[in-house]
Design a protein around this motif. Structure first.
Motif, mmCIF file in Angstrom:
data_model
loop_
_atom_site.group_PDB
_atom_site.id
_atom_site.type_symbol
_atom_site.label_atom_id
_atom_site.label_comp_id
_atom_site.label_asym_id
_atom_site.label_seq_id
_atom_site.Cartn_x
_atom_site.Cartn_y
_atom_site.Cartn_z
ATOM 1 N N ILE A 123 0.841 -1.205 0.000
ATOM 2 C CA ILE A 123 0.000 0.000 0.000
ATOM 3 C C ILE A 123 0.873 1.252 0.000
ATOM 4 O O ILE A 123 0.653 2.186 -0.780
ATOM 5 C CB ILE A 123 -0.943 0.002 1.220
ATOM 6 N N ALA A 124 1.869 1.265 0.885
ATOM 7 C CA ALA A 124 2.760 2.425 0.959
ATOM 8 C C ALA A 124 3.531 2.613 -0.342
ATOM 9 O O ALA A 124 3.674 3.730 -0.847
ATOM 10 C CB ALA A 124 3.727 2.258 2.131
ATOM 11 N N ALA A 125 4.029 1.511 -0.912
ATOM 12 C CA ALA A 125 4.798 1.599 -2.152
ATOM 13 C C ALA A 125 3.950 2.078 -3.309
ATOM 14 O O ALA A 125 4.396 2.890 -4.137
ATOM 15 C CB ALA A 125 5.410 0.234 -2.479
ATOM 16 N N GLY A 126 2.714 1.589 -3.401
ATOM 17 C CA GLY A 126 1.829 2.021 -4.480
ATOM 18 C C GLY A 126 1.537 3.509 -4.420
ATOM 19 O O GLY A 126 1.528 4.198 -5.449
ATOM 20 N N ALA A 127 1.318 4.027 -3.206
ATOM 21 C CA ALA A 127 1.054 5.456 -3.047
ATOM 22 C C ALA A 127 2.285 6.281 -3.402
ATOM 23 O O ALA A 127 2.190 7.296 -4.109
ATOM 24 C CB ALA A 127 0.623 5.741 -1.609
ATOM 25 N N ILE A 128 3.448 5.855 -2.931
ATOM 26 C CA ILE A 128 4.680 6.597 -3.205
ATOM 27 C C ILE A 128 5.012 6.568 -4.685
ATOM 28 O O ILE A 128 5.452 7.573 -5.263
ATOM 29 C CB ILE A 128 5.846 6.024 -2.370
ATOM 30 N N ASN A 129 4.796 5.430 -5.342
ATOM 31 C CA ASN A 129 5.066 5.352 -6.772
ATOM 32 C C ASN A 129 4.178 6.301 -7.566
ATOM 33 O O ASN A 129 4.618 6.906 -8.541
ATOM 34 C CB ASN A 129 4.871 3.917 -7.278
ATOM 35 N N ALA A 130 2.917 6.421 -7.173
ATOM 36 C CA ALA A 130 2.000 7.321 -7.875
ATOM 37 C C ALA A 130 2.396 8.773 -7.682
ATOM 38 O O ALA A 130 2.268 9.597 -8.591
ATOM 39 C CB ALA A 130 0.567 7.101 -7.392
ATOM 40 N N ILE A 131 2.894 9.106 -6.500
ATOM 41 C CA ILE A 131 3.251 10.495 -6.192
ATOM 42 C C ILE A 131 4.641 10.833 -6.712
ATOM 43 O O ILE A 131 4.857 11.878 -7.337
ATOM 44 C CB ILE A 131 3.195 10.741 -4.668
ATOM 45 N N VAL A 132 5.603 9.961 -6.463
ATOM 46 C CA VAL A 132 7.002 10.260 -6.769
ATOM 47 C C VAL A 132 7.673 9.130 -7.538
ATOM 48 O O VAL A 132 8.175 9.291 -8.641
ATOM 49 C CB VAL A 132 7.807 10.522 -5.467
ATOM 50 N N GLY A 133 7.703 7.951 -6.942
ATOM 51 C CA GLY A 133 8.536 6.840 -7.382
ATOM 52 C C GLY A 133 9.338 6.383 -6.177
ATOM 53 O O GLY A 133 9.306 7.037 -5.136
ATOM 54 N N SER A 134 10.045 5.297 -6.270
ATOM 55 C CA SER A 134 10.855 4.747 -5.166
ATOM 56 C C SER A 134 10.065 3.854 -4.235
ATOM 57 O O SER A 134 10.541 3.518 -3.156
ATOM 58 C CB SER A 134 11.524 5.849 -4.331
ATOM 59 N N GLY A 135 8.868 3.425 -4.626
ATOM 60 C CA GLY A 135 8.111 2.520 -3.790
ATOM 61 C C GLY A 135 8.831 1.206 -3.536
ATOM 62 O O GLY A 135 8.643 0.570 -2.493
ATOM 63 N N ILE B 58 -1.409 18.274 -4.608
ATOM 64 C CA ILE B 58 -0.177 18.846 -4.067
ATOM 65 C C ILE B 58 0.350 19.924 -5.011
ATOM 66 O O ILE B 58 0.512 19.669 -6.211
ATOM 67 C CB ILE B 58 0.900 17.755 -3.883
ATOM 68 N N PRO B 59 0.631 21.150 -4.523
ATOM 69 C CA PRO B 59 1.211 22.194 -5.375
ATOM 70 C C PRO B 59 2.551 21.753 -5.960
ATOM 71 O O PRO B 59 3.243 20.895 -5.383
ATOM 72 C CB PRO B 59 1.393 23.373 -4.407
ATOM 73 N N ALA B 60 2.923 22.330 -7.102
ATOM 74 C CA ALA B 60 4.131 21.902 -7.812
ATOM 75 C C ALA B 60 5.377 21.976 -6.939
ATOM 76 O O ALA B 60 6.196 21.057 -6.922
ATOM 77 C CB ALA B 60 4.314 22.743 -9.075
ATOM 78 N N ASN B 61 5.550 23.096 -6.204
ATOM 79 C CA ASN B 61 6.750 23.239 -5.376
ATOM 80 C C ASN B 61 6.788 22.210 -4.250
ATOM 81 O O ASN B 61 7.857 21.679 -3.908
ATOM 82 C CB ASN B 61 6.824 24.651 -4.801
ATOM 83 N N LEU B 62 5.616 21.929 -3.659
ATOM 84 C CA LEU B 62 5.568 20.933 -2.591
ATOM 85 C C LEU B 62 5.841 19.547 -3.150
ATOM 86 O O LEU B 62 6.554 18.752 -2.535
ATOM 87 C CB LEU B 62 4.205 20.977 -1.894
ATOM 88 N N LEU B 63 5.281 19.254 -4.324
ATOM 89 C CA LEU B 63 5.536 17.966 -4.963
ATOM 90 C C LEU B 63 7.023 17.805 -5.257
ATOM 91 O O LEU B 63 7.601 16.736 -5.057
ATOM 92 C CB LEU B 63 4.728 17.852 -6.257
ATOM 93 N N ARG B 64 7.660 18.902 -5.710
ATOM 94 C CA ARG B 64 9.093 18.860 -5.984
ATOM 95 C C ARG B 64 9.881 18.583 -4.697
ATOM 96 O O ARG B 64 10.857 17.822 -4.699
ATOM 97 C CB ARG B 64 9.523 20.185 -6.616
ATOM 98 N N ALA B 65 9.443 19.179 -3.591
ATOM 99 C CA ALA B 65 10.110 18.962 -2.312
ATOM 100 C C ALA B 65 9.956 17.507 -1.852
ATOM 101 O O ALA B 65 10.902 16.907 -1.331
ATOM 102 C CB ALA B 65 9.539 19.913 -1.251
ATOM 103 N N VAL B 66 8.758 16.937 -2.056
ATOM 104 C CA VAL B 66 8.536 15.533 -1.696
ATOM 105 C C VAL B 66 9.448 14.634 -2.511
ATOM 106 O O VAL B 66 10.035 13.678 -1.988
ATOM 107 C CB VAL B 66 7.056 15.155 -1.917
ATOM 108 N N ILE B 67 9.585 14.943 -3.797
ATOM 109 C CA ILE B 67 10.467 14.160 -4.663
ATOM 110 C C ILE B 67 11.888 14.156 -4.128
ATOM 111 O O ILE B 67 12.549 13.118 -4.054
ATOM 112 C CB ILE B 67 10.441 14.716 -6.098
ATOM 113 N N VAL B 68 12.378 15.329 -3.724
ATOM 114 C CA VAL B 68 13.748 15.447 -3.221
ATOM 115 C C VAL B 68 13.918 14.666 -1.922
ATOM 116 O O VAL B 68 14.901 13.939 -1.735
ATOM 117 C CB VAL B 68 14.119 16.926 -3.022
ATOM 118 N N LEU B 69 12.958 14.795 -1.002
ATOM 119 C CA LEU B 69 13.057 14.101 0.284
ATOM 120 C C LEU B 69 13.055 12.586 0.108
ATOM 121 O O LEU B 69 13.863 11.873 0.721
ATOM 122 C CB LEU B 69 11.901 14.532 1.199
ATOM 123 N N VAL B 70 12.152 12.088 -0.734
ATOM 124 C CA VAL B 70 12.103 10.647 -0.978
ATOM 125 C C VAL B 70 13.390 10.175 -1.660
ATOM 126 O O VAL B 70 13.927 9.115 -1.339
ATOM 127 C CB VAL B 70 10.867 10.288 -1.827
#
Length: 259
Positions: A14-26, A236-248
């Motif tokens: 479940i966690a991996a599927g959500a992360i893959n949809a948002i960013v990747g790295s699930g 998620i706003p573009a800048n926040l999505l970009r920040a999530v990508i970097v953190l992950v």
């Protein structure tokens, strides 16, 4: 696989599927979970890939509105993803697991740098396009080659494949980040689906092993997570999505180096 193991793998899916949809790295959740439960690395990798296919498809389906008018891009870049996935899957079955271990953290770091500087680079590229009057809505040959390379990586292991894809797409294509995230999910689905078919064929030929219980649990979890992640990512706003990508991505580097 006992009940507690099944619950752990389902939750990781479940966690991996959500992360893959948002960013990747699930895969950096499900793959270590399978290793912790005692699965051999190659079996864990192959089973993990198979299990995440439905999650990637559900994530892409969740972005169907953004993908509706991107059929040309999907077809063009999908060919690159297909060829890359076949190549990467064959490498997984023929090369030692350590083959990509040295370059993977560096690849993710380069992708994260590209994500951070994407707005400036995109503005520079837009100015060049406006200046010479040329515009390639589907990207240049370099993007096609880059997607091919990410397909090779995704077919071999796949962790942070989404980060690499979104970085390349964001720089090469002048478009909204959410639309590009949907395109990223579509390309990841092609890569995982192609590699999964190859692994099933190799399993039928006796060339590899698959834990079908692990596949089932990850598939169930990642399907749910993919749909939930797509709904969340769109808000998620573009800048926040970009920040999530970097953190992950940074977390992925730490985990890969520590592993």
């Amino acid at each position: 696989m006992d009940v507690l193991d099944a619950i752990a793998v389902l939750a990781a899916g479940i966690a991996a599927g959500a992360i893959n949809a948002i960013v990747g790295s699930g895969s950096l959740i499900t793959f270590p979970t399978l290793l912790a439960l005692g699965y051999p690395p190659v079996v864990a990798n192959v089973s993990n890939n198979l299990g995440l296919v439905t999650g990637n498809v559900s994530g892409a389906y969740g972005y169907r509105r953004e993908l509706r008018d991107q059929r040309g891009r999907v077809l063009k870049l999908g060919v690159a993803s297909f060829i890359g996935a076949v190549t990467g899957g064959l490498l997984l079955l023929s090369l030692p697991p350590e083959a990509f271990a040295v370059i993977v953290p560096g690849l993710i770091m380069i992708a994260l740098v590209l994500v951070v500087v994407q707005p400036r680079l995109q503005g520079w590229m837009r100015a060049r396009r406006d200046g010479n009057g040329r515009h390639r809505p589907d990207g240049s040959a370099l993007l096609w080659i880059g997607v091919l390379g990410s397909g090779v990586y995704g077919g071999y292991f796949g962790a942070a494949q989404g980060i690499v894809l979104i970085a390349m797409l964001g720089i090469a294509l002048d478009d909204d980040l959410q639309r590009l995230n949907g395109l990223k999910n579509a390309m990841a689905s092609v890569v995982n689906g192609t590699a999964a078919l190859l692994f099933i064929l190799m399993w039928l030929l006796g060339r590899t092993e698959i834990s079908w219980w692990a596949v089932l649990m990850i598939a169930m979890g990642s399907t749910i997570g993919g749909l939930l992640g797509a709904k969340l990512a769109r808000r998620i706003p573009a800048n926040l999505l970009r920040a999530v990508i970097v953190l992950v991505g940074l977390a992925a580097i730490v985990q890969l180096l520590s592993g």
